[in-house]
Write an enzyme that holds these catalytic residues in place. Sequence first.
Site, PDB file in Angstrom:
ATOM      1  N   LYS A   1       7.457 -36.705 -23.241  1.00 55.96           N
ATOM      2  CA  LYS A   1       6.468 -36.899 -22.176  1.00 55.96           C
ATOM      3  C   LYS A   1       6.364 -35.706 -21.224  1.00 55.96           C
ATOM      4  O   LYS A   1       6.443 -35.874 -20.012  1.00 55.96           O
ATOM      5  CB  LYS A   1       6.819 -38.131 -21.315  1.00 55.96           C
ATOM      6  CG  LYS A   1       7.302 -39.364 -22.002  1.00 55.96           C
ATOM      7  CD  LYS A   1       7.707 -40.399 -20.958  1.00 55.96           C
ATOM      8  CE  LYS A   1       8.763 -41.350 -21.455  1.00 55.96           C
ATOM      9  NZ  LYS A   1       9.500 -42.034 -20.445  1.00 55.96           N
TER      10      LYS A   1
ATOM     11  N   SER B   1      14.656 -41.097 -12.900  1.00 54.46           N
ATOM     12  CA  SER B   1      14.478 -39.638 -12.948  1.00 54.46           C
ATOM     13  C   SER B   1      13.139 -39.260 -12.318  1.00 54.46           C
ATOM     14  O   SER B   1      13.028 -38.253 -11.621  1.00 54.46           O
ATOM     15  CB  SER B   1      14.514 -39.143 -14.397  1.00 54.46           C
ATOM     16  OG  SER B   1      15.749 -39.445 -14.993  1.00 54.46           O
TER      17      SER B   1
ATOM     18  N   ARG C   1      17.444 -52.106 -14.745  1.00 58.83           N
ATOM     19  CA  ARG C   1      17.466 -51.957 -13.288  1.00 58.83           C
ATOM     20  C   ARG C   1      16.871 -53.160 -12.598  1.00 58.83           C
ATOM     21  O   ARG C   1      17.384 -53.640 -11.609  1.00 58.83           O
ATOM     22  CB  ARG C   1      16.664 -50.718 -12.881  1.00 58.83           C
ATOM     23  CG  ARG C   1      17.399 -49.454 -13.142  1.00 58.83           C
ATOM     24  CD  ARG C   1      16.468 -48.280 -13.128  1.00 58.83           C
ATOM     25  NE  ARG C   1      15.634 -48.287 -14.309  1.00 58.83           N
ATOM     26  CZ  ARG C   1      14.911 -47.274 -14.715  1.00 58.83           C
ATOM     27  NH1 ARG C   1      14.877 -46.178 -13.992  1.00 58.83           N
ATOM     28  NH2 ARG C   1      14.208 -47.348 -15.804  1.00 58.83           N
TER      29      ARG C   1
ATOM     30  N   HIS D   1      22.114 -43.245 -14.522  1.00 59.98           N
ATOM     31  CA  HIS D   1      22.521 -43.018 -15.919  1.00 59.98           C
ATOM     32  C   HIS D   1      24.050 -42.932 -16.030  1.00 59.98           C
ATOM     33  O   HIS D   1      24.647 -43.507 -16.930  1.00 59.98           O
ATOM     34  CB  HIS D   1      21.941 -41.696 -16.450  1.00 59.98           C
ATOM     35  CG  HIS D   1      20.452 -41.651 -16.593  1.00 59.98           C
ATOM     36  ND1 HIS D   1      19.686 -40.643 -16.057  1.00 59.98           N
ATOM     37  CD2 HIS D   1      19.585 -42.481 -17.227  1.00 59.98           C
ATOM     38  CE1 HIS D   1      18.406 -40.855 -16.362  1.00 59.98           C
ATOM     39  NE2 HIS D   1      18.317 -41.957 -17.064  1.00 59.98           N
TER      40      HIS D   1
HETATM   41  P1  ADP Z   1      13.552 -43.646 -21.123  1.00 58.87           P
HETATM   42  O1  ADP Z   1      12.422 -42.686 -21.156  1.00 58.87           O
HETATM   43  O2  ADP Z   1      14.071 -44.052 -22.464  1.00 58.87           O
HETATM   44  O3  ADP Z   1      13.365 -44.833 -20.177  1.00 58.87           O
HETATM   45  P2  ADP Z   1      15.383 -42.682 -19.145  1.00 58.87           P
HETATM   46  O4  ADP Z   1      16.140 -41.412 -19.125  1.00 58.87           O
HETATM   47  O5  ADP Z   1      14.418 -42.929 -18.057  1.00 58.87           O
HETATM   48  O6  ADP Z   1      14.733 -42.768 -20.542  1.00 58.87           O
HETATM   49  O7  ADP Z   1      16.407 -43.895 -19.190  1.00 58.87           O
HETATM   50  C1  ADP Z   1      17.340 -44.046 -20.227  1.00 58.87           C
HETATM   51  C2  ADP Z   1      18.016 -45.370 -20.076  1.00 58.87           C
HETATM   52  O8  ADP Z   1      18.737 -45.403 -18.856  1.00 58.87           O
HETATM   53  C3  ADP Z   1      17.064 -46.576 -20.026  1.00 58.87           C
HETATM   54  O9  ADP Z   1      17.713 -47.672 -20.627  1.00 58.87           O
HETATM   55  C4  ADP Z   1      16.892 -46.816 -18.555  1.00 58.87           C
HETATM   56  O10 ADP Z   1      16.582 -48.161 -18.290  1.00 58.87           O
HETATM   57  C5  ADP Z   1      18.288 -46.476 -18.067  1.00 58.87           C
HETATM   58  N1  ADP Z   1      18.272 -46.070 -16.671  1.00 58.87           N
HETATM   59  C6  ADP Z   1      17.549 -45.095 -16.075  1.00 58.87           C
HETATM   60  N2  ADP Z   1      17.802 -45.021 -14.757  1.00 58.87           N
HETATM   61  C7  ADP Z   1      18.720 -45.987 -14.507  1.00 58.87           C
HETATM   62  C8  ADP Z   1      19.378 -46.453 -13.323  1.00 58.87           C
HETATM   63  N3  ADP Z   1      19.118 -45.940 -12.131  1.00 58.87           N
HETATM   64  N4  ADP Z   1      20.252 -47.442 -13.461  1.00 58.87           N
HETATM   65  C9  ADP Z   1      20.487 -48.006 -14.661  1.00 58.87           C
HETATM   66  N5  ADP Z   1      19.905 -47.639 -15.807  1.00 58.87           N
HETATM   67  C10 ADP Z   1      19.037 -46.643 -15.725  1.00 58.87           C
END
Ligand code: ADP
Length: 159
Positions: A41, A128, A90, A17
Amino acid sequence: MRRAIYPGSFDPVTNGHLDIVARASRLFDEIVVAIAQNVQKEGLFSRDERIAMLETATMSFENVRVTCFDGLLVDYAHEIEATAVIRGLRAISDFEFEFQMALMNRKLNDSVETIFLMPKEEYTYLSSRIVKEIARLGGDVDAFVPDFIATTLHRKLHA
Ligand code: ADP
């Protein structure tokens, strides 16, 4: 003022992130990192905990602020006058869902553009969910999250 919104669950924030935040902060005047409440969630961390963690993790970026929202993303983007939505891509596995979301959001509000940014290769397998799983099983997550998040995770899961 070019403002973009970076929405997500951030449960908790990872180095992946933060890599996206860093890239986005160089492209826009302001980045609003927004915790989506309706997709909570059953998160491990509460909304307030996530906000506090994100605020600390993004402290070094002068043009980044942290909020949360419920309801439609495009409505919130419009409300805060953001012209772009930032999402991280990703792997191909992210693509289909993200593509659908981006086109649906465009249908709902054509003036908000979705922009995809790719993280450093070493973060492409990071989520995460996987960080929580490793921490839950007693593994070392130091390479995947800021130090204080690793400590907080450990405290939360093994208190
Ligand atoms: P969501 O539930 O909306 O997927 P996340 O917190 O998992 O929320 O992710 C928020 C955003 O950050 C999404 O666009 C996700 O693809 C991106 N993201 C999460 N982890 C990574 C990572 N390791 N590298 C790049 N982008 C990421």
